[in-house]
Structures are given as C-alpha cells and as structure tokens.
Design an enzyme around this catalytic site. Structure first.
Site: not given
Ligand code: PRP
Ligand code: URA
Length: 209
Positions: A104, A108, A200, A203
């Site tokens: 993400r 945005t 997160d 993380d």
């Molecule tokens: C997080 C999570 C989802 C997304 C959810 O990923 O694992 O993929 O955000 O958010 P959304 O429904 O608003 O799209 P992130 O972008 O943090 O990436 P990561 O898993 O690599 O940390």
């Molecule tokens: N991605 C995450 O990992 N946690 C949230 O709460 C939203 C998006």
C-alpha cells in the site's frame, strides 16, 4: 452474491485475542496465525467436491471419498498473506502456491503491484487468496482482478481481520467471491489501519518494526 463467512469458533477467537495484544512477539504471532489458518481452512474447504474411489481396508472393499486437492491453489498477497500459507498446506499438502506482491502506498493507501507468479493452470483451480488484513479492500480487490484476468473463475478470499469498508468494496467489485474472516472490526482510522485490529500484520509476522 458474495457471502461473508465469519468463522468465530472459540479457539480462533482465543488465538486471535493473543495476536492482537501488542506484547505478542513475532514468533508467537506467526505460530498463532498458522494455527488459525488451519482452523479457518476447515470452513474455507467445507464444500470441496468429493470423488468416490474403491479401496480395500484390512477387512474388505469399500467405496471411499477423496477430495480433489490437486485442483486447488493458494495465493498469498505478499507479504502478510504468506503467514497463512503453511496452515493451509498442512490441510491440503498437494495444493499449488502462487504469489501476488502488493504494497500500500503510505499516502494514497492504494495498492501497488510488484510481483505476480502463478501456477500455469491457475484458471482450472479453486483458488484461495490469503491476506490477514482486509482494510480498504484495495489490495484484495486488485489481487482478485489479477486472478480473473488469468481466467480464474472459482476463487475465495480468506482474511483474519476485516473492516466493514473492505468487505463492502470486495462485495461490490467481486460479487462472485465469498469472503472468510475470523473477525469484523469497527472501522478504519485516518491511516487506513483497522481499529482495533492488530497493527501492521506484515511487520508483526516478520519483525520488521
Ligand atoms: C497490508 C495487508 C494487506 C493490505 C490491506 O499489506 O497485508 O495486503 O495492507 O490493506 P487494504 O485492504 O487497504 O489494501 P501492506 O501494504 O502493509 O504490505 P506488507 O504485507 O508487505 O507489509
Ligand atoms: N494493513 C495492516 O497490516 N493492518 C491494517 O490494519 C491495515 C492494513
């Protein structure tokens, strides 16, 4: 119409509560996510078609049932979706695994694609997309659209925690996709994080913060 399945078995709720606690470290977080994925997997695969086979028990012949596990694929959305793969593979060891990489944009909150590698015959498989967090729904909707562009017609979305906003977006854009979650939380905050959520997920799984 997309059906929302909230799998609120007591053992899943118990494990999820530990995951939510900010003191829970990566090792326990990963282990609990795997355990919940196995438990959720029972429901996600509940209506898998069975096929009859003839077998011999030590006592005699019988017609037995087998699932067509070879026709399944698990597709985690990187990174956090990876944490749900091993549990599902424990359940269906012969499933193939594809990967969709999305992150993400921090400003945005829109997903950005950086990777896609799928089994060649993905269109012939029942696909389970995994991502612990369904927040705005942008990542899941884009991943589902990428799969449909590859001809996938039979796909389910398996998440751990969802916001109402994310559920509504997936149901509007992908009415053919059933959603499986362990919990529906209250809302999103200004940073598009789920409240109360668990922070997160990527993380916390990989210990990157
Ligand atoms: C997080 C999570 C989802 C997304 C959810 O990923 O694992 O993929 O955000 O958010 P959304 O429904 O608003 O799209 P992130 O972008 O943090 O990436 P990561 O898993 O690599 O940390
Ligand atoms: N991605 C995450 O990992 N946690 C949230 O709460 C939203 C998006």
């Amino acid at each position: 119409m997309s059906v929302l399945h909230v799998i609120d078995h007591p053992m899943i709720q118990h494990k999820l509560s530990i995951m939510r606690q900010k003191e829970t470290g990566s090792k326990d977080f990963r282990q609990l996510l795997k355990e919940i994925s196995i438990l959720m997997g029972y429901e996600v695969t509940r209506d898998l078609p069975l096929t009859d086979i003839q077998i011999e028990t030590p006592i005699g012949p019988m017609t037995a049932s087998r699932v067509l596990g070879r026709k399944m694929a698990i597709v985690p959305i990187l990174r956090a979706g990876l944490g749900m793969v091993d549990g599902l593979l424990d359940l269906v060891p012969v499933a193939k695994v594809g990967h969709i990489g999305l992150y993400r944009n921090e400003t945005t909150h829109k997903p950005v694609v950086y990777y896609c590698k799928l089994p060649e015959d993905i269109q012939d498989r029942l696909v389970i997309v995994t991502d612990p967090m369904l927040a705005t729904g942008g990542s899941s909707c884009d991943a589902l659209a990428m799969l449909k562009e590859r001809g996938v017609a039979n796909v389910r979305l398996m998440c751990l925690v969802a916001a109402p906003e994310g559920i509504a977006k997936v149901q509007a854009e992908h009415p053919d996709v059933d959603i499986y979650v362990a919990a529906v939380d209250e809302r999103l905050n200004d940073d598009a994080y789920i409240v109360p959520g668990l922070g997160d997920a990527g993380d916390r799984i990989f210990g990157t913060k």
